[in-house]
Motif scaffolding. Sequence first.
Motif, PDB file in Angstrom:
ATOM      1  N   GLY A 180      37.217  35.523  37.310  1.00 44.75           N
ATOM      2  CA  GLY A 180      35.665  35.303  37.216  1.00 44.75           C
ATOM      3  C   GLY A 180      34.692  36.345  36.545  1.00 44.75           C
ATOM      4  O   GLY A 180      34.054  36.182  35.770  1.00 44.75           O
ATOM      5  N   ALA A 181      35.191  37.681  36.885  1.00 44.22           N
ATOM      6  CA  ALA A 181      34.473  38.811  36.642  1.00 44.22           C
ATOM      7  C   ALA A 181      34.854  38.910  35.143  1.00 44.22           C
ATOM      8  O   ALA A 181      33.823  39.450  34.537  1.00 44.22           O
ATOM      9  N   GLU A 191      45.350  39.756  29.940  1.00 45.31           N
ATOM     10  CA  GLU A 191      45.817  39.010  31.302  1.00 45.31           C
ATOM     11  C   GLU A 191      47.082  39.278  31.642  1.00 45.31           C
ATOM     12  O   GLU A 191      48.160  38.626  30.848  1.00 45.31           O
ATOM     13  N   ARG A 192      47.628  39.827  32.676  1.00 48.53           N
ATOM     14  CA  ARG A 192      48.890  40.099  32.931  1.00 48.53           C
ATOM     15  C   ARG A 192      49.656  38.908  33.312  1.00 48.53           C
ATOM     16  O   ARG A 192      50.841  38.842  32.856  1.00 48.53           O
ATOM     17  N   ALA A 194      42.533  35.089  41.287  1.00 43.59           N
ATOM     18  CA  ALA A 194      41.769  34.750  42.707  1.00 43.59           C
ATOM     19  C   ALA A 194      40.772  33.622  42.581  1.00 43.59           C
ATOM     20  O   ALA A 194      40.517  32.693  43.046  1.00 43.59           O
ATOM     21  N   THR A 195      39.917  33.768  41.258  1.00 45.41           N
ATOM     22  CA  THR A 195      38.569  32.883  41.075  1.00 45.41           C
ATOM     23  C   THR A 195      39.067  31.440  40.981  1.00 45.41           C
ATOM     24  O   THR A 195      38.626  30.565  41.778  1.00 45.41           O
ATOM     25  N   GLY A 224      37.702  29.030  46.954  1.00 44.88           N
ATOM     26  CA  GLY A 224      36.826  27.726  47.428  1.00 44.88           C
ATOM     27  C   GLY A 224      35.661  27.621  46.436  1.00 44.88           C
ATOM     28  O   GLY A 224      35.253  26.558  46.128  1.00 44.88           O
ATOM     29  N   GLY A 234      32.949  28.868  46.589  1.00 46.01           N
ATOM     30  CA  GLY A 234      31.465  28.972  47.256  1.00 46.01           C
ATOM     31  C   GLY A 234      30.833  30.461  46.884  1.00 46.01           C
ATOM     32  O   GLY A 234      31.428  31.409  46.781  1.00 46.01           O
ATOM     33  N   ALA A 288      48.281  45.420  31.500  1.00 47.54           N
ATOM     34  CA  ALA A 288      47.378  46.663  30.879  1.00 47.54           C
ATOM     35  C   ALA A 288      48.405  47.642  31.863  1.00 47.54           C
ATOM     36  O   ALA A 288      48.357  47.352  33.118  1.00 47.54           O
ATOM     37  N   ASP A 320      46.664  47.227  40.278  1.00 48.29           N
ATOM     38  CA  ASP A 320      47.073  47.965  39.144  1.00 48.29           C
ATOM     39  C   ASP A 320      45.638  48.798  38.498  1.00 48.29           C
ATOM     40  O   ASP A 320      45.906  49.848  38.046  1.00 48.29           O
ATOM     41  N   GLU A 338      36.259  41.991  42.149  1.00 50.29           N
ATOM     42  CA  GLU A 338      36.944  42.642  43.415  1.00 50.29           C
ATOM     43  C   GLU A 338      37.465  44.049  43.315  1.00 50.29           C
ATOM     44  O   GLU A 338      37.751  44.529  44.291  1.00 50.29           O
ATOM     45  N   GLY A 361      30.871  33.647  50.698  1.00 50.36           N
ATOM     46  CA  GLY A 361      30.282  33.433  49.540  1.00 50.36           C
ATOM     47  C   GLY A 361      29.779  34.734  48.883  1.00 50.36           C
ATOM     48  O   GLY A 361      29.326  34.995  47.539  1.00 50.36           O
ATOM     49  N   LEU A 400      32.960  36.236  45.646  1.00 53.37           N
ATOM     50  CA  LEU A 400      32.897  35.479  44.302  1.00 53.37           C
ATOM     51  C   LEU A 400      31.598  35.792  43.461  1.00 53.37           C
ATOM     52  O   LEU A 400      31.397  36.113  42.354  1.00 53.37           O
TER      53      LEU A 400
HETATM   54  C1  LIG Z   1      42.441  31.653  48.275  1.00 54.46           C
HETATM   55  C2  LIG Z   1      40.931  32.105  48.136  1.00 54.46           C
HETATM   56  C3  LIG Z   1      39.805  31.715  48.288  1.00 54.46           C
HETATM   57  C4  LIG Z   1      38.849  32.233  48.143  1.00 54.46           C
HETATM   58  N1  LIG Z   1      37.313  31.597  48.402  1.00 54.46           N
HETATM   59  C5  LIG Z   1      36.168  32.097  48.027  1.00 54.46           C
HETATM   60  C6  LIG Z   1      35.154  31.536  48.234  1.00 54.46           C
HETATM   61  O1  LIG Z   1      34.868  30.414  48.279  1.00 54.46           O
HETATM   62  N2  LIG Z   1      33.821  32.184  48.329  1.00 54.46           N
HETATM   63  C7  LIG Z   1      33.980  33.636  47.887  1.00 54.46           C
HETATM   64  O2  LIG Z   1      32.738  34.297  47.709  1.00 54.46           O
HETATM   65  N3  LIG Z   1      35.060  34.236  47.737  1.00 54.46           N
HETATM   66  C8  LIG Z   1      36.411  33.740  47.850  1.00 54.46           C
HETATM   67  N4  LIG Z   1      37.498  34.379  47.631  1.00 54.46           N
HETATM   68  C9  LIG Z   1      37.379  35.636  47.057  1.00 54.46           C
HETATM   69  C10 LIG Z   1      37.150  35.440  45.364  1.00 54.46           C
HETATM   70  O3  LIG Z   1      37.730  34.342  44.752  1.00 54.46           O
HETATM   71  C11 LIG Z   1      37.494  36.666  44.872  1.00 54.46           C
HETATM   72  O4  LIG Z   1      37.075  37.749  45.365  1.00 54.46           O
HETATM   73  C12 LIG Z   1      37.043  36.569  43.287  1.00 54.46           C
HETATM   74  O5  LIG Z   1      37.457  35.501  42.584  1.00 54.46           O
HETATM   75  C13 LIG Z   1      37.597  37.822  42.378  1.00 54.46           C
HETATM   76  O6  LIG Z   1      37.449  37.787  40.958  1.00 54.46           O
HETATM   77  P1  LIG Z   1      37.810  38.719  40.089  1.00 54.46           P
HETATM   78  O7  LIG Z   1      37.461  38.289  38.679  1.00 54.46           O
HETATM   79  O8  LIG Z   1      37.344  40.119  40.471  1.00 54.46           O
HETATM   80  O9  LIG Z   1      39.336  38.848  40.418  1.00 54.46           O
HETATM   81  P2  LIG Z   1      40.244  37.577  40.047  1.00 54.46           P
HETATM   82  O10 LIG Z   1      39.746  36.293  39.908  1.00 54.46           O
HETATM   83  O11 LIG Z   1      41.595  37.949  40.795  1.00 54.46           O
HETATM   84  O12 LIG Z   1      41.019  38.245  38.632  1.00 54.46           O
HETATM   85  C14 LIG Z   1      41.759  39.326  38.046  1.00 54.46           C
HETATM   86  C15 LIG Z   1      42.744  39.073  37.140  1.00 54.46           C
HETATM   87  O13 LIG Z   1      43.273  40.406  36.765  1.00 54.46           O
HETATM   88  C16 LIG Z   1      44.580  40.257  36.394  1.00 54.46           C
HETATM   89  N5  LIG Z   1      45.101  41.588  36.551  1.00 54.46           N
HETATM   90  C17 LIG Z   1      45.608  42.213  37.387  1.00 54.46           C
HETATM   91  N6  LIG Z   1      46.414  43.173  36.930  1.00 54.46           N
HETATM   92  C18 LIG Z   1      46.330  43.239  35.647  1.00 54.46           C
HETATM   93  C19 LIG Z   1      46.880  44.097  34.665  1.00 54.46           C
HETATM   94  N7  LIG Z   1      47.324  45.242  34.905  1.00 54.46           N
HETATM   95  N8  LIG Z   1      46.624  43.759  33.323  1.00 54.46           N
HETATM   96  C20 LIG Z   1      45.991  42.454  32.837  1.00 54.46           C
HETATM   97  N9  LIG Z   1      45.462  41.736  33.958  1.00 54.46           N
HETATM   98  C21 LIG Z   1      45.818  42.134  35.134  1.00 54.46           C
HETATM   99  C22 LIG Z   1      45.017  39.160  37.529  1.00 54.46           C
HETATM  100  O14 LIG Z   1      46.181  38.679  37.192  1.00 54.46           O
HETATM  101  C23 LIG Z   1      43.897  38.236  37.628  1.00 54.46           C
HETATM  102  O15 LIG Z   1      43.982  37.205  36.887  1.00 54.46           O
HETATM  103  C24 LIG Z   1      38.508  33.596  47.560  1.00 54.46           C
HETATM  104  C25 LIG Z   1      39.630  34.302  47.378  1.00 54.46           C
HETATM  105  C26 LIG Z   1      40.910  33.625  47.583  1.00 54.46           C
HETATM  106  C27 LIG Z   1      42.313  34.102  47.286  1.00 54.46           C
END
Ligand SMILES: Cc1cc2nc3c(=O)[nH]c(=O)nc-3n(C[C@H](O)[C@H](O)[C@H](O)COP(=O)(O)OP(=O)(O)OC[C@H]3O[C@@H](n4cnc5c(N)ncnc54)[C@H](O)[C@@H]3O)c2cc1C
Length: 488
Positions: free
Chosen positions: A18-19, A38-39, A46-47, A51, A53, A159, A227, A441, A458, A461
């Motif tokens: 999501g980020a 994307e790795r 995780a997004t 859930g 929310g 990366a 990473d 995250e 919440g 996310l």
């Molecule tokens: C099962 C579950 C349910 C959740 N439910 C909720 C909820 O309802 N509400 C809430 O607030 N939070 C929730 N969370 C937490 C929230 O979803 C996450 O904190 C948030 O989605 C993180 O987003 P992000 O984009 O930072 O990371 P991510 O969505 O994890 O994306 C990071 C991406 O970077 C990629 N990556 C990693 N290393 C490398 C690399 N070296 N090179 C290239 N790509 C790489 C990963 O493969 C991944 O695809 C939940 C988490 C989980 C696991």
Amino acid sequence: MVQQDSIVVDVIIVGSGGAGLAAALDAMEQGATVAVVERETEMGGATVISGGGCFFSATPLQAEKGIQDTTELALAEWLRWGQGSADEEWARFYIENTSEHLFQWLADLGVHWDAINHQEGNSVPRWHHPEGGGKQLWQVMYDAAVARGVDHWLTNTAATELIVEKDKVTGLRVQRRDTSEILELRARSVVMATGGFMSNVDMIRSYRPDLHSARLMEGSHVGATGDGHKMVEGIGGTLTHMDHMWMYAYATPDYRDPSEKRGLVVRGLPDYVWVNAQGRRFHNETLSGGASATPAVLAQEPQYCWAIVDDSMRKGADISDPYYRDGGTKHLERIETLFRESPFIKTASSIEALAEEAGLPVAEFQQAIQRYNSYIDEGLETDPEFGRPLAGRKKIEEAPFFAIQFFPLSRKSFGGVKTDLQCRVLDGGGKPIPGLYAAGELTGMAGGHINGRAGLEGTMLGPALFSGRVAGAWAAHGANKGRGFAGK
Ligand SMILES: Cc1cc2nc3c(=O)[nH]c(=O)nc-3n(C[C@H](O)[C@H](O)[C@H](O)COP(=O)(O)OP(=O)(O)OC[C@H]3O[C@@H](n4cnc5c(N)ncnc54)[C@H](O)[C@@H]3O)c2cc1C
């Protein structure tokens, strides 16, 4: 083999969760060209399994439902919940901008907010649910990013290293996972959005020596291995509050995982009773979240517990994992198989036999269950031992009985890369590292530690998406495109 300068864009975004997608959307909105790295083979991180929310305050949906909320009230409750270590500046920045710049922004992209729930720690309902959960929310963002025209999607590509020239980040070294080919990507700005490190137990333990003896389940996306933390720290970026992490107590090992490291979060059992290895209850099971249940389980010796349910309760079980729940669809037959096959779930036709199956002291365990049942028979409002509210609770009485072994599961990183309010990565002296931005995250959801020690539901996310937007807009600005993020 290194292929020089194969891709040149304004902004490279690392991570397709999501980020990362929020950053891509805002960077493109400002006119920047973008590459997303994307790795994993599958995008979404995780997004996509979340859930979905999001914590929002003072939204039109709250108003429609007659819920009165203000920034100051939401902020006060957020800071109280964070136990004194939330980043107030970032929390305020998020809360003040949520209604317009996240709730409405996502609605305009096509997200339908279909419910608001009241979660622990809030005086009013704030947990906004998107139709179709995290999967659908991510899909809406992905479709928008495709429509807006991301220049390069590089999946299955890890990366490995940030390229720094004359103290400025100018690109990224990546490795294709299928061919091992190494590429150098060049850009004016790099946004790191690689997610957390909650699927790297060794890294968790390095920041939390108190967890050395606990059996800890990996509970985030497979890509959450830290990473990005290592790459940013490797060029002088600051990591902060790394011992802050969110763990759930209600996870059982995934018996389908040969390493038995991955955990499954078990929900939908509001009537379960928890006992420790001595067969005794130890906690108000209604408070099952990370703030109080996890410390309660970690205080047991050994650090696990058994959740006891009877046959009528077991039918409500919901497993928070894409194999068992695909968006809104629960795969009942797979859950049945889990209950039948998992060596971490015991079943028996009587409480006494269940104690034997689970290796619990029979007399202690029988007494614990009988005592709990008697409180319900007597019509008590509250359980006199641990203060559990008993209205509407069922007794453990219908055979067969089940004992599910629960271990702590690491889910969300609450500390991470330190940034300023433009998501510029800060070095040890508090100065931005030119060309480098971070969000999601990886940054403890936003800024480094927006939540503190605990997060209202919440608040993971939502801030991950919001900081993604901020990072994308300022990264584009750093590449001489647009004016940066336009929020309050
Ligand atoms: C099962 C579950 C349910 C959740 N439910 C909720 C909820 O309802 N509400 C809430 O607030 N939070 C929730 N969370 C937490 C929230 O979803 C996450 O904190 C948030 O989605 C993180 O987003 P992000 O984009 O930072 O990371 P991510 O969505 O994890 O994306 C990071 C991406 O970077 C990629 N990556 C990693 N290393 C490398 C690399 N070296 N090179 C290239 N790509 C790489 C990963 O493969 C991944 O695809 C939940 C988490 C989980 C696991």
